[in-house]
Design an enzyme around this catalytic site. Sequence first.
Site, PDB file in Angstrom:
ATOM      1  N   HIS A  21     155.546  53.429  61.680  1.00 30.41           N
ATOM      2  CA  HIS A  21     155.343  54.403  62.755  1.00 30.41           C
ATOM      3  C   HIS A  21     156.417  54.192  63.827  1.00 30.41           C
ATOM      4  O   HIS A  21     156.818  53.057  64.099  1.00 30.41           O
ATOM      5  CB  HIS A  21     153.938  54.236  63.344  1.00 30.41           C
ATOM      6  CG  HIS A  21     153.559  55.356  64.266  1.00 30.41           C
ATOM      7  ND1 HIS A  21     154.009  55.423  65.552  1.00 30.41           N
ATOM      8  CD2 HIS A  21     152.812  56.466  64.060  1.00 30.41           C
ATOM      9  CE1 HIS A  21     153.544  56.525  66.118  1.00 30.41           C
ATOM     10  NE2 HIS A  21     152.801  57.184  65.229  1.00 30.41           N
ATOM     11  N   GLU A  42     157.680  62.383  61.143  1.00 30.28           N
ATOM     12  CA  GLU A  42     157.183  62.451  62.514  1.00 30.28           C
ATOM     13  C   GLU A  42     158.391  62.394  63.449  1.00 30.28           C
ATOM     14  O   GLU A  42     158.835  61.295  63.830  1.00 30.28           O
ATOM     15  CB  GLU A  42     156.280  61.265  62.821  1.00 30.28           C
ATOM     16  CG  GLU A  42     155.018  61.222  62.006  1.00 30.28           C
ATOM     17  CD  GLU A  42     153.937  60.462  62.773  1.00 30.28           C
ATOM     18  OE1 GLU A  42     152.970  61.100  63.179  1.00 30.28           O
ATOM     19  OE2 GLU A  42     154.084  59.257  62.977  1.00 30.28           O
TER      20      GLU A  42
HETATM   21  C1  PEP Z   1     151.510  59.980  66.043  1.00 31.23           C
HETATM   22  O1  PEP Z   1     151.954  59.251  66.924  1.00 31.23           O
HETATM   23  O2  PEP Z   1     151.340  59.580  64.871  1.00 31.23           O
HETATM   24  C2  PEP Z   1     151.169  61.347  66.398  1.00 31.23           C
HETATM   25  C3  PEP Z   1     151.102  62.217  65.444  1.00 31.23           C
HETATM   26  O3  PEP Z   1     150.923  61.572  67.732  1.00 31.23           O
HETATM   27  P1  PEP Z   1     150.519  62.942  68.459  1.00 31.23           P
HETATM   28  O4  PEP Z   1     149.717  63.772  67.503  1.00 31.23           O
HETATM   29  O5  PEP Z   1     149.712  62.505  69.632  1.00 31.23           O
HETATM   30  O6  PEP Z   1     151.792  63.612  68.831  1.00 31.23           O
END
Ligand code: PEP
Length: 264
Positions: free
Chosen positions: A94, A166
């Site tokens: 992450h 992400e």
């Molecule tokens: C994350 O950090 O994995 C994430 C998806 O955060 P958010 O949905 O709060 O942007």
Amino acid sequence: MKKKLIIGNWKMHLNTHDASVLVHRLHITIPVHRSVEVVLAPSMLSLQPLSLEIDRRQFKLAAQNAYYKDEGAFTGEVSYDMLRDLVHYAIVGHSERRIYFNETLEVVREKTAAAVRNGIVPIVCVGDTSQERSEGESKRVVHDQVTTAVQNLTSEDISNIVIAYEPVWAITTFDGVVAKPSDIQDMLAYIRSIILDLYGAQAAEDMLLLNGGSVNPDTAAGYFSLPDCDGAIVGGASLNYKSFAAIVAAAYQVQHENPDNGGQ
Ligand code: PEP
């Protein structure tokens, strides 16, 4: 028949009591869908009690982190080997771990391999920062992250991993810019092409690719309808049972509209 996978990443929120209350609410609010798998990633401390509380047809558990050695003198760490009977999944790499805890490409690779070795499906997170994006480096960064993470995996192993794109700039607690679905599709298709080059067409087609960053009830369906998006990691919105249930419902709706995706 491909399922949608929705992960609630609770990060360092909720003590064991509050985690249990949230699970109780989610049990009542989220129906069991054959075509949508819902995974909860609470703190390490809550994994054990929640494993006794959850209905496993409804929810599976994920660890947010673990250490890649199976055992030894590593004070404060928990291994994938110790988690194997508790969780189906583990979030690996992450951006908060890469950025705040200095996890390198090589550490992410070791953790990915350790999860697979212990029968846990790693959800390998990759993503570019806003600076890398503005410098036109996004694809190079994601390419390096993906290829290093899978470096020690065989073609058999590759069917047991999930990759999540992400973008760091889209995560609520970093920049929180809502990503355009076209940006997400572009990168997910690119990741699938990397897997295709390394492991062939079947592996690429079968792999679940997730989107993460600012997914909420308003944006979810737009992402889930993308050809290469098989679900999401949800951070902030997963702490609210109504929002999280609405995101799961959006996934179900998209599956239902596209029976080829495993709907009904
Ligand atoms: C994350 O950090 O994995 C994430 C998806 O955060 P958010 O949905 O709060 O942007």
